[in-house]
Design a protein around this motif. Structure first.
Motif, PDB file in Angstrom:
ATOM      1  N   VAL A  58      -7.904  12.430  -6.638  1.00 17.33           N
ATOM      2  CA  VAL A  58      -7.556  12.422  -4.893  1.00 17.33           C
ATOM      3  C   VAL A  58      -6.818  10.786  -4.955  1.00 17.33           C
ATOM      4  O   VAL A  58      -5.666  10.716  -4.405  1.00 17.33           O
ATOM      5  N   TRP A  59      -7.425   9.974  -5.505  1.00 12.19           N
ATOM      6  CA  TRP A  59      -7.014   8.522  -5.274  1.00 12.19           C
ATOM      7  C   TRP A  59      -5.772   8.511  -6.001  1.00 12.19           C
ATOM      8  O   TRP A  59      -4.748   7.502  -5.637  1.00 12.19           O
ATOM      9  N   ASP A  60      -5.547   9.172  -7.226  1.00 15.01           N
ATOM     10  CA  ASP A  60      -4.075   8.688  -8.066  1.00 15.01           C
ATOM     11  C   ASP A  60      -3.111   9.398  -7.042  1.00 15.01           C
ATOM     12  O   ASP A  60      -2.160   8.855  -6.993  1.00 15.01           O
ATOM     13  N   ASN A  61      -3.499  10.618  -6.607  1.00 20.28           N
ATOM     14  CA  ASN A  61      -2.172  11.110  -5.626  1.00 20.28           C
ATOM     15  C   ASN A  61      -1.939  10.194  -4.263  1.00 20.28           C
ATOM     16  O   ASN A  61      -0.713  10.071  -4.137  1.00 20.28           O
ATOM     17  N   THR A  99     -18.403   6.001   0.846  1.00 17.96           N
ATOM     18  CA  THR A  99     -17.719   4.703   0.749  1.00 17.96           C
ATOM     19  C   THR A  99     -16.184   5.024   0.462  1.00 17.96           C
ATOM     20  O   THR A  99     -15.414   4.657   1.144  1.00 17.96           O
ATOM     21  N   GLN A 100     -15.910   6.092  -0.070  1.00 18.14           N
ATOM     22  CA  GLN A 100     -14.527   6.789  -0.415  1.00 18.14           C
ATOM     23  C   GLN A 100     -13.983   7.306   0.790  1.00 18.14           C
ATOM     24  O   GLN A 100     -12.950   6.950   1.221  1.00 18.14           O
ATOM     25  N   MET A 103     -19.894  -1.760   5.878  1.00 13.66           N
ATOM     26  CA  MET A 103     -19.041  -0.898   4.729  1.00 13.66           C
ATOM     27  C   MET A 103     -18.130  -1.693   4.228  1.00 13.66           C
ATOM     28  O   MET A 103     -17.866  -1.878   2.913  1.00 13.66           O
ATOM     29  N   LEU A 104     -17.295  -2.391   5.265  1.00 16.37           N
ATOM     30  CA  LEU A 104     -16.264  -3.247   4.666  1.00 16.37           C
ATOM     31  C   LEU A 104     -16.689  -4.377   3.630  1.00 16.37           C
ATOM     32  O   LEU A 104     -16.183  -4.582   2.629  1.00 16.37           O
ATOM     33  N   SER A 115     -15.071   5.477  -8.595  1.00 19.99           N
ATOM     34  CA  SER A 115     -16.324   5.236  -9.179  1.00 19.99           C
ATOM     35  C   SER A 115     -17.382   5.210  -8.161  1.00 19.99           C
ATOM     36  O   SER A 115     -18.534   5.142  -8.265  1.00 19.99           O
ATOM     37  N   TRP A 116     -16.860   4.829  -6.753  1.00 17.47           N
ATOM     38  CA  TRP A 116     -17.684   4.486  -5.638  1.00 17.47           C
ATOM     39  C   TRP A 116     -18.440   5.988  -5.291  1.00 17.47           C
ATOM     40  O   TRP A 116     -17.759   7.090  -5.576  1.00 17.47           O
TER      41      TRP A 116
END
Length: 106
Positions: free
Chosen positions: A99-102, A58-59, A22-23, A53-54
């Motif tokens: 979610v990622w912005d926060n 993965t997120q 995954m990494l 966008s993933w």
């Protein structure tokens, strides 16, 4: 990186292999920018845009990885709360970009 992977793998060789895979699927540019939480708004927004966008799996994996890594470096309980909230939101189909912005905005 190996120590981080082993730590989140909970002693499971199979999980360690999955985590390494995954990494490896995440660009080195993004992982290097996420060594610590972004302190620049434009960088945070750019990272958020890329990550959102993933695929969902993965997120979620990246959340686990970053939570462990940043906790080891910063010991910030407020950041842990943000990770808990981000995971719940992703699991409840909140827009990934939000979610990622926060999580990433300073």
């Amino acid at each position: 990186m190996t120590k981080k992977i082993l730590s989140i793998s909970s002693g499971s060789p199979g999980q360690a292999i999955a985590n390494i895979t995954m990494l490896a699927s995440i660009s080195k540019e993004i992982t290097s920018q996420l060594e610590v939480p972004p302190d620049d708004i434009l960088n945070a927004l750019s990272l958020s845009n890329s990550i959102s966008s993933w695929n969902h799996e993965t997120q979620l994996w990246l959340l686990t990885y970053l939570q462990h890594d940043w906790w080891q470096k910063l010991k910030n309980t407020q950041l842990l709360a943000k990770f808990t909230q981000a995971r719940k939101q992703l699991l409840h189909h909140v827009t990934p970009r939000s979610v990622w912005d926060n999580l990433l905005l300073p």
